[in-house]
Design an enzyme around this catalytic site. Structure first.
Site, PDB file in Angstrom:
ATOM      1  N   SER A 107       0.765  -1.258   0.068  1.00 29.51           N
ATOM      2  CA  SER A 107      -0.008  -0.023   0.153  1.00 29.51           C
ATOM      3  C   SER A 107       1.039   1.025  -0.051  1.00 29.51           C
ATOM      4  O   SER A 107       1.793   1.502  -0.779  1.00 29.51           O
ATOM      5  CB  SER A 107      -0.802  -0.142   1.052  1.00 29.51           C
ATOM      6  OG  SER A 107      -2.158   0.757   0.984  1.00 29.51           O
ATOM      7  N   LYS A 159     -20.265  18.825   8.391  1.00 30.62           N
ATOM      8  CA  LYS A 159     -18.942  19.043   9.287  1.00 30.62           C
ATOM      9  C   LYS A 159     -18.840  18.022  10.371  1.00 30.62           C
ATOM     10  O   LYS A 159     -17.557  18.079  10.738  1.00 30.62           O
ATOM     11  CB  LYS A 159     -19.337  20.382  10.174  1.00 30.62           C
ATOM     12  CG  LYS A 159     -18.232  20.826  10.960  1.00 30.62           C
ATOM     13  CD  LYS A 159     -16.905  21.196   9.882  1.00 30.62           C
ATOM     14  CE  LYS A 159     -15.809  21.682  10.666  1.00 30.62           C
ATOM     15  NZ  LYS A 159     -14.650  21.776   9.797  1.00 30.62           N
TER      16      LYS A 159
END
Length: 289
Positions: A107, A159
């Site tokens: 990765s 948010k």
């Protein structure tokens, strides 16, 4: 033998010695052999420190003819991996960078490796895992059971994405999936460009799967099979520095580290986060799990 002959013999021996020494060192081409620096990237990559500082220093050091990046990492935070990737790509324009994959370079560990001049891996190295992951705990049921009520005041409807005390909405999951997709496409592009492979070919195996170093070589991700010594050998060849001295580049210690040990700075940073109320982390990761 008179004085003139003795002086001539001494002078001849002196010049022969100098010539032999210059020939051995190959001064004209090797700058007294130069140096090969080994930079170790180990564990989960959570920030660019200390790697960028070390690489900056080695990039500017003309006595360093090549860098061997020893990667033994399952990956890390997207932004940090991308910054290290870009720094490696920048250095390759000035001097060779050879990646030596250790037990695992998956990765994000692969992401920082692909722009290198050459990549060397052991046949059994675990690599691949091209993809992105974002995880968060959902504690809503537990909070309801215990009787915890969380009050959130926010400036916009998105948010508090991944608020662990409520279930995510479909719209929120769509936003997060787009974020994942963007980072995934950046990863695929980095592999394709760094390894000079067609993007469509990379996408065929860029589904999160892992593969061995031997398999990675067949896919075109790895250039040669071997360990750290092999990578150093490749670096010497690329830099035309067969007599270069090999050393491990380490970060400059802070005052705290000098006084109290290597992990003292990490402890202070953790304490500072706790004082600021930063007790949890949700991060976009290039990480093999």
């Amino acid at each position: 033998m008179n004085g003139k002959k003795v002086a001539a013999v001494i002078l001849a021996v002196f010049f022969l010695s100098v010539i032999s020494l210059l020939a051995a060192l190959k001064v004209s081409n090797l700058s007294f052999g130069g140096k090969i620096a080994i930079v170790k990237v180990e564990g989960v990559i959570k920030s660019t420190e200390p790697y960028i500082n070390i690489l900056d220093r080695l990039e500017k050091d003309k006595s360093v003819k090549a860098i061997v990046l020893r990667v033994n990492s399952p990956g890390g935070v997207v932004g940090a991996c991308q910054e290290i990737h870009d720094k490696v790509a920048e250095i390759t324009k000035k001097k060779p960078v050879v990646v030596s994959m250790g037990s695992i370079a998956a990765s994000g560990g692969l992401y920082i490796s692909v722009p290198a001049t050459k990549i060397v891996a052991d046949p059994g190295t675990i690599t691949g895992s091209i993809g992105v992951i974002l995880q968060s705990y959902n504690l809503k049921k537990l909070a309801d059971k215990v009787g915890i009520r969380v009050i959130t005041v926010k400036s916009g409807k998105y948010k508090d994405l991944l608020n662990p005390f409520r279930n995510p909405t479909r719209g929120e999951l769509k936003i997060l999936q787009q974020l994942i997709n963007d980072s995934y496409n950046q990863f695929v592009k980095a592999v394709a460009e760094g390894r000079h492979l067609p993007i469509e070919k990379v996408k065929k195996f860029a589904d999160g799967r892992v593969f061995s170093g031997e398999r990675a070589k067949k896919l075109g991700i790895v250039d040669e099979l071997g360990g750290l010594e092999k990578a150093v050998e490749v670096a010497k060849k690329l830099s035309r520095s067969p007599h270069a001295k090999v050393f491990v580049a380490t970060p400059k210690e802070t005052l705290l580290q000098k006084l109290f040990g290597e992990k003292s700075q990490s402890i202070v940073n953790t304490a500072a986060k706790l004082l600021k109320g930063e007790t949890t982390e949700t991060e976009l990761m290039y990480l093999f799990q």
